[in-house]
Design a protein around this motif. Structure first.
Motif, mmCIF file in Angstrom:
data_model
loop_
_atom_site.group_PDB
_atom_site.id
_atom_site.type_symbol
_atom_site.label_atom_id
_atom_site.label_comp_id
_atom_site.label_asym_id
_atom_site.label_seq_id
_atom_site.Cartn_x
_atom_site.Cartn_y
_atom_site.Cartn_z
ATOM 1 N N ASP A 50 0.828 -1.204 0.000
ATOM 2 C CA ASP A 50 0.000 0.000 0.000
ATOM 3 C C ASP A 50 0.865 1.258 0.000
ATOM 4 O OD1 ASP A 50 -2.221 -1.644 0.132
ATOM 5 O OD2 ASP A 50 -2.521 -1.350 2.292
ATOM 6 N N ILE A 51 1.919 1.245 0.776
ATOM 7 C CA ILE A 51 2.825 2.399 0.860
ATOM 8 C C ILE A 51 3.507 2.630 -0.482
ATOM 9 C CG2 ILE A 51 4.957 3.248 1.934
ATOM 10 C CD1 ILE A 51 3.959 1.839 4.526
ATOM 11 N N GLN A 52 3.892 1.559 -1.163
ATOM 12 C CA GLN A 52 4.519 1.705 -2.477
ATOM 13 C C GLN A 52 3.540 2.282 -3.500
ATOM 14 O OE1 GLN A 52 7.725 1.484 -3.206
ATOM 15 N NE2 GLN A 52 7.999 1.103 -1.025
ATOM 16 N N ILE A 53 2.284 1.867 -3.443
ATOM 17 C CA ILE A 53 1.265 2.421 -4.334
ATOM 18 C C ILE A 53 1.110 3.909 -4.081
ATOM 19 C CG2 ILE A 53 -1.221 2.448 -4.815
ATOM 20 C CD1 ILE A 53 -1.197 -0.595 -4.313
ATOM 21 N N ILE A 54 1.055 4.299 -2.824
ATOM 22 C CA ILE A 54 0.904 5.707 -2.461
ATOM 23 C C ILE A 54 2.104 6.520 -2.932
ATOM 24 C CG2 ILE A 54 0.784 7.320 -0.514
ATOM 25 C CD1 ILE A 54 -0.834 5.047 0.948
ATOM 26 N N LYS A 55 3.312 6.029 -2.681
ATOM 27 C CA LYS A 55 4.522 6.739 -3.108
ATOM 28 C C LYS A 55 4.556 6.924 -4.623
ATOM 29 C CE LYS A 55 7.853 5.507 0.479
ATOM 30 N NZ LYS A 55 9.107 4.788 0.732
ATOM 31 N N GLU A 56 4.236 5.870 -5.362
ATOM 32 C CA GLU A 56 4.281 5.949 -6.824
ATOM 33 C C GLU A 56 3.230 6.914 -7.356
ATOM 34 O OE1 GLU A 56 5.616 5.848 -10.425
ATOM 35 O OE2 GLU A 56 6.660 4.883 -8.761
ATOM 36 N N LYS A 71 -8.709 1.750 1.327
ATOM 37 C CA LYS A 71 -8.793 2.087 2.746
ATOM 38 C C LYS A 71 -8.724 3.598 2.877
ATOM 39 C CE LYS A 71 -6.248 -2.037 3.851
ATOM 40 N NZ LYS A 71 -4.951 -2.552 4.150
ATOM 41 N N ASP A 72 -8.930 4.073 4.061
ATOM 42 C CA ASP A 72 -8.754 5.502 4.308
ATOM 43 C C ASP A 72 -7.281 5.824 4.308
ATOM 44 O OD1 ASP A 72 -11.439 5.986 4.534
ATOM 45 O OD2 ASP A 72 -11.469 5.605 6.690
ATOM 46 N N VAL A 73 -6.894 6.735 3.439
ATOM 47 C CA VAL A 73 -5.494 7.143 3.325
ATOM 48 C C VAL A 73 -5.357 8.509 3.931
ATOM 49 C CG1 VAL A 73 -3.624 7.623 1.737
ATOM 50 C CG2 VAL A 73 -5.214 5.791 1.254
ATOM 51 N N VAL A 96 -6.692 9.476 -5.399
ATOM 52 C CA VAL A 96 -6.604 8.346 -6.313
ATOM 53 C C VAL A 96 -6.193 7.084 -5.553
ATOM 54 C CG1 VAL A 96 -5.364 7.418 -8.303
ATOM 55 C CG2 VAL A 96 -6.154 9.784 -8.326
ATOM 56 N N CYS A 97 -5.278 7.230 -4.617
ATOM 57 C CA CYS A 97 -4.815 6.080 -3.818
ATOM 58 C C CYS A 97 -5.934 5.494 -2.974
ATOM 59 C CB CYS A 97 -3.672 6.496 -2.900
ATOM 60 S SG CYS A 97 -2.149 6.826 -3.774
ATOM 61 N N LYS A 98 -6.838 6.319 -2.531
ATOM 62 C CA LYS A 98 -7.950 5.852 -1.718
ATOM 63 C C LYS A 98 -8.728 4.775 -2.465
ATOM 64 C CE LYS A 98 -11.982 7.997 0.015
ATOM 65 N NZ LYS A 98 -12.641 9.228 0.442
#
Length: 73
Positions: A5-11, A71-73, A64-66
């Protein structure tokens, strides 16, 4: 939140900060983007970039990440 999830958010944040696009097919909220940082060098592309510009890009990326993470980001 997992490491994936963290990698998706960073990208996604990097995508909004560093990539140009103009895609009117994905809807009004995701029409176009102007990069404000160079992805390879890591430096700003314009002289007058301020914190508000950066935060606007980060917030758009988090929305977009949400949907991607589910989940709640």
């Amino acid at each position: 939140m997992t490491n994936g999830d963290i990698q998706i958010i960073k990208e996604e944040i990097l995508h909004y900060l560093c990539d140009d696009w103009n895609n009117h097919k994905r809807g009004k909220a995701h029409k176009e983007n102007q990069a404000i940082f160079d992805r390879k060098e890591g430096y700003q592309m314009f002289y007058n970039i301020d914190l508000e510009m950066v935060m606007d890009k980060v917030i758009k990326a988090l929305y977009v990440c949400k949907d991607k993470v589910g989940k709640d980001v």
